[in-house]
Scaffold this motif. Structure first.
Motif, PDB file in Angstrom:
ATOM      1  N   ALA A 167       0.834  -1.206   0.000  1.00  0.00           N
ATOM      2  CA  ALA A 167       0.000   0.000   0.000  1.00  0.00           C
ATOM      3  C   ALA A 167       0.865   1.251   0.000  1.00  0.00           C
ATOM      4  N   VAL A 168       1.967   1.217   0.744  1.00  0.00           N
ATOM      5  CA  VAL A 168       2.881   2.367   0.788  1.00  0.00           C
ATOM      6  C   VAL A 168       3.546   2.567  -0.571  1.00  0.00           C
ATOM      7  N   ARG A 169       4.009   1.491  -1.173  1.00  0.00           N
ATOM      8  CA  ARG A 169       4.656   1.624  -2.481  1.00  0.00           C
ATOM      9  C   ARG A 169       3.687   2.186  -3.518  1.00  0.00           C
ATOM     10  N   SER A 170       2.453   1.721  -3.478  1.00  0.00           N
ATOM     11  CA  SER A 170       1.450   2.208  -4.418  1.00  0.00           C
ATOM     12  C   SER A 170       1.173   3.697  -4.196  1.00  0.00           C
ATOM     13  N   ALA A 171       1.023   4.094  -2.939  1.00  0.00           N
ATOM     14  CA  ALA A 171       0.781   5.509  -2.635  1.00  0.00           C
ATOM     15  C   ALA A 171       1.966   6.366  -3.034  1.00  0.00           C
ATOM     16  N   ASP A 172       3.161   5.840  -2.865  1.00  0.00           N
ATOM     17  CA  ASP A 172       4.366   6.589  -3.225  1.00  0.00           C
ATOM     18  C   ASP A 172       4.419   6.839  -4.729  1.00  0.00           C
ATOM     19  N   ARG A 173       3.916   5.899  -5.515  1.00  0.00           N
ATOM     20  CA  ARG A 173       3.913   6.064  -6.973  1.00  0.00           C
ATOM     21  C   ARG A 173       2.875   7.083  -7.433  1.00  0.00           C
ATOM     22  N   SER A 174       1.779   7.213  -6.695  1.00  0.00           N
ATOM     23  CA  SER A 174       0.654   8.001  -7.194  1.00  0.00           C
ATOM     24  C   SER A 174       0.454   9.342  -6.506  1.00  0.00           C
ATOM     25  N   THR A 175       1.118   9.571  -5.374  1.00  0.00           N
ATOM     26  CA  THR A 175       0.941  10.829  -4.645  1.00  0.00           C
ATOM     27  C   THR A 175       2.295  11.411  -4.254  1.00  0.00           C
ATOM     28  N   ASP A 176       2.272  12.622  -3.726  1.00  0.00           N
ATOM     29  CA  ASP A 176       3.512  13.365  -3.482  1.00  0.00           C
ATOM     30  C   ASP A 176       4.089  13.163  -2.084  1.00  0.00           C
ATOM     31  N   VAL A 177       3.234  12.955  -1.098  1.00  0.00           N
ATOM     32  CA  VAL A 177       3.662  12.768   0.288  1.00  0.00           C
ATOM     33  C   VAL A 177       2.891  11.587   0.853  1.00  0.00           C
ATOM     34  N   VAL A 178       3.598  10.675   1.524  1.00  0.00           N
ATOM     35  CA  VAL A 178       2.960   9.482   2.087  1.00  0.00           C
ATOM     36  C   VAL A 178       3.133   9.479   3.605  1.00  0.00           C
ATOM     37  N   VAL A 179       2.011   9.440   4.313  1.00  0.00           N
ATOM     38  CA  VAL A 179       1.986   9.355   5.769  1.00  0.00           C
ATOM     39  C   VAL A 179       1.437   7.993   6.163  1.00  0.00           C
ATOM     40  N   VAL A 180       2.104   7.304   7.072  1.00  0.00           N
ATOM     41  CA  VAL A 180       1.609   6.038   7.616  1.00  0.00           C
ATOM     42  C   VAL A 180       1.410   6.222   9.109  1.00  0.00           C
ATOM     43  N   TYR A 181       0.188   5.970   9.576  1.00  0.00           N
ATOM     44  CA  TYR A 181      -0.133   6.099  11.007  1.00  0.00           C
ATOM     45  C   TYR A 181      -0.454   4.696  11.526  1.00  0.00           C
ATOM     46  N   LEU A 182       0.346   4.243  12.499  1.00  0.00           N
ATOM     47  CA  LEU A 182       0.275   2.873  12.968  1.00  0.00           C
ATOM     48  C   LEU A 182      -0.208   2.777  14.415  1.00  0.00           C
ATOM     49  N   HIS A 183      -0.901   1.694  14.685  1.00  0.00           N
ATOM     50  CA  HIS A 183      -1.217   1.279  16.051  1.00  0.00           C
ATOM     51  C   HIS A 183      -0.179   0.216  16.393  1.00  0.00           C
ATOM     52  N   TRP A 184       0.799   0.585  17.250  1.00  0.00           N
ATOM     53  CA  TRP A 184       1.933  -0.317  17.446  1.00  0.00           C
ATOM     54  C   TRP A 184       2.601  -0.060  18.792  1.00  0.00           C
ATOM     55  N   GLY A 185       3.588  -0.896  19.100  1.00  0.00           N
ATOM     56  CA  GLY A 185       4.364  -0.727  20.326  1.00  0.00           C
ATOM     57  C   GLY A 185       3.771  -1.462  21.511  1.00  0.00           C
ATOM     58  N   ILE A 186       4.438  -1.300  22.640  1.00  0.00           N
ATOM     59  CA  ILE A 186       4.068  -1.989  23.886  1.00  0.00           C
ATOM     60  C   ILE A 186       3.596  -0.940  24.874  1.00  0.00           C
ATOM     61  N   GLN A 187       2.389  -1.123  25.395  1.00  0.00           N
ATOM     62  CA  GLN A 187       1.811  -0.132  26.298  1.00  0.00           C
ATOM     63  C   GLN A 187       2.719   0.132  27.496  1.00  0.00           C
ATOM     64  N   GLY A 188       2.877   1.423  27.795  1.00  0.00           N
ATOM     65  CA  GLY A 188       3.667   1.833  28.944  1.00  0.00           C
ATOM     66  C   GLY A 188       5.140   2.006  28.675  1.00  0.00           C
ATOM     67  N   GLU A 189       5.616   1.589  27.494  1.00  0.00           N
ATOM     68  CA  GLU A 189       7.044   1.687  27.178  1.00  0.00           C
ATOM     69  C   GLU A 189       7.366   3.063  26.580  1.00  0.00           C
ATOM     70  N   ARG A 190       8.422   3.678  27.069  1.00  0.00           N
ATOM     71  CA  ARG A 190       8.844   4.989  26.559  1.00  0.00           C
ATOM     72  C   ARG A 190       9.798   4.860  25.376  1.00  0.00           C
ATOM     73  N   CYS A 191      10.362   3.689  25.170  1.00  0.00           N
ATOM     74  CA  CYS A 191      11.273   3.458  24.055  1.00  0.00           C
ATOM     75  C   CYS A 191      10.609   2.510  23.060  1.00  0.00           C
ATOM     76  N   PRO A 192      10.762   2.764  21.756  1.00  0.00           N
ATOM     77  CA  PRO A 192      10.162   1.864  20.769  1.00  0.00           C
ATOM     78  C   PRO A 192      10.802   0.487  20.826  1.00  0.00           C
ATOM     79  N   SER A 193       9.997  -0.511  20.522  1.00  0.00           N
ATOM     80  CA  SER A 193      10.497  -1.882  20.513  1.00  0.00           C
ATOM     81  C   SER A 193      11.340  -2.124  19.266  1.00  0.00           C
ATOM     82  N   ASP A 194      12.065  -3.233  19.275  1.00  0.00           N
ATOM     83  CA  ASP A 194      12.839  -3.604  18.088  1.00  0.00           C
ATOM     84  C   ASP A 194      11.919  -3.794  16.890  1.00  0.00           C
ATOM     85  N   ASP A 195      10.711  -4.360  17.119  1.00  0.00           N
ATOM     86  CA  ASP A 195       9.768  -4.552  16.023  1.00  0.00           C
ATOM     87  C   ASP A 195       9.355  -3.211  15.418  1.00  0.00           C
ATOM     88  N   GLN A 196       9.102  -2.221  16.269  1.00  0.00           N
ATOM     89  CA  GLN A 196       8.755  -0.898  15.757  1.00  0.00           C
ATOM     90  C   GLN A 196       9.874  -0.337  14.888  1.00  0.00           C
TER      91      GLN A 196
END
Length: 322
Positions: free
Chosen positions: A178-207
Motif C-alpha cells: 500500500a505504501v509503495r502504491s501511494a508513493d507512486r501516485s501521490t507526493d507525500v505518504v503518511v503512515v499512522y500505525l497502532h503499534w508498540g508496547i503499552q507503557g514503554e517509553r522506548c520503541p520496541s525492536d519490532d517498531q
C-alpha cells in the motif's frame, strides 16, 4: 505545507457529554489542528450503536456517529481507526459506522477515515488530501501484537470477504505494498500505525524494524500510538533520502489525566522530482497536558520548557541523534 499529528482520541468518561454539541466538543483543539494543511489523529473507539461489548476485553469503547462531526469541527482531516478498540462492540454496528464515514467524507470540511473498511482492500486504502496541488496520502494500520485489554489478537482484521481493520500483525507485506502504491501516485505518504508496547517509553525492536521498512518502501512520515505515552521522534535514513518517524504520540483527548501530550507539526517540502522524495524541513511540538475534562491544555513557561526537554530526551533510545 504542514502536517499535524496527534495521538489517541475517544469520547469516554468526562468527554462523552461533549458530543451533545459536536460542533464545539473539541473547540480547544481547533487552533493547533486546523492551522495545519493536514491533521491526523487516532480515533480509539468503535463508532455507532448496537452490538455487544467484546467479553474478552477489559475496556470496551463506543461513541455515536456525531464523533465524526466533532473531529471535523476540530480541524481533523484524517482519522485512523486501525486499532484495538474500533470493533469493541463487534461487527454489528459497522453498517451504520460506514454510512457515517461516507457522510463525513462528503461534508465540508471533509473527514476521511482510514484503517477500517468493508473489506481488506478498503481498509488499507489511503485517504488522499489535495493541498494546493500536492497530494498527501495517509494509510492507517495496526501492528500491535500485545494488547493487555484482550485475550485474542487479530480477530477483527478485515479480509477479502468481511469488514474490519487494516491488520498487519502477522504479515506487513500488504501494508508495504500500500505504501509503495501511494508513493507512486501521490507526493507525500503518511503512515499512522497502532503499534508498540503499552507503557514503554522506548520503541520496541519490532517498531524500529518496521519503521525502516516503511521508509524504504516510500513512506515520508511514519507515526503511531498505542503505548499511551510519548516515544521519540526524528529522521530516519532511507534509500531516497530521509523519512520522519514519530514512534509514539500518546493520548490526546482521553478520559484519564496525562502529564504530557501534544501535537507534532511537520513542515514538509514535497519532492521536486518523481524519483526523489518529500523532505521534512522542520518538526515542532506543541506540548500540553490532559486535564480532568479529558482535553489537552497547552503548557506555558517553565512547564513548557520541561516538556520540550523530556520530549528531546526520548530520542536517544529511539535511535535518533537530532
Amino acid at each position: 505545507m504542514t502536517i499535524a499529528l496527534a495521538g489517541d482520541v475517544h469520547f469516554e468518561g468526562a468527554l462523552r457529554g461533549r458530543l451533545e454539541a459536536p460542533a464545539t466538543a473539541l473547540a480547544r483543539l481547533t487552533s493547533t489542528l486546523a492551522a495545519a494543511d493536514v491533521a491526523v489523529v487516532n480515533l480509539e473507539t468503535s463508532v455507532g450503536s448496537g452490538g455487544r461489548p467484546d467479553p474478552t476485553k477489559r475496556f470496551a469503547f463506543q461513541a455515536p456517529p456525531s464523533t465524526f462531526a466533532a473531529l471535523r469541527a476540530a480541524g481533523v482531516d484524517v482519522a485512523t481507526m486501525a486499532n484495538n478498540h474500533a470493533l469493541d462492540f463487534g461487527r454489528e454496528p459497522l453498517p451504520a459506522t460506514f454510512a457515517a464515514m461516507d457522510r463525513a467524507a462528503t461534508q465540508d470540511p471533509p473527514l476521511a477515515v482510514v484503517g477500517l473498511g468493508r473489506d481488506v482492500a478498503d481498509a488499507f486504502a489511503p485517504a488522499v488530501v489535495d493541498v494546493g496541488g500536492t497530494l498527501v496520502s495517509t494509510i492507517g494500520a495496526t501492528v500491535a501484537d500485545q494488547d493487555p485489554t484482550a485475550d485474542r489478537t487479530g480477530q477483527w482484521a478485515a479480509t477479502p470477504d468481511s469488514p474490519g481493520t487494516a491488520d498487519a500483525i502477522a504479515d506487513p507485506e500488504r501494508l508495504l505494498r500500500a505504501v509503495r502504491s501511494a508513493d507512486r501516485s501521490t507526493d507525500v505518504v503518511v503512515v499512522y500505525l497502532h503499534w508498540g508496547i503499552q507503557g514503554e517509553r522506548c520503541p520496541s525492536d519490532d517498531q524500529r524494524r518496521l519503521a525502516r521498512s516503511l521508509v524504504d518502501a516510500g513512506a515520508d512520515v511514519v507515526a503511531g500510538s498505542h503505548t499511551h505515552g510519548l516515544q521519540g521522534d526524528g529522521r530516519l535514513d532511507g534509500p531516497r533520502g530521509q523519512g520522519y518517524v514519530a514512534y509514539g504520540l500518546g493520548n490526546y483527548a482521553w478520559y484519564t489525566p496525562t502529564e504530557l501530550t501534544g501535537v507534532l507539526t511537520l513542515s514538509v517540502q514535497p519532492a521536486a522530482e518523481r524519483d526523489s522524495r518529500a523532505r521534512v524541513t522542520d518538526a515542532a511540538w506543541s506540548p500540553a497536558s490532559i486535564g480532568a475534562d479529558g482535553l489537552p491544555v497547552p503548557l506555558r513557561g517553565a512547564a513548557e520548557q520541561d516538556a520540550r526537554d523530556e520530549i528531546a530526551s526520548l530520542r536517544g533510545c529511539a535511535g535518533f541523534s537530532d
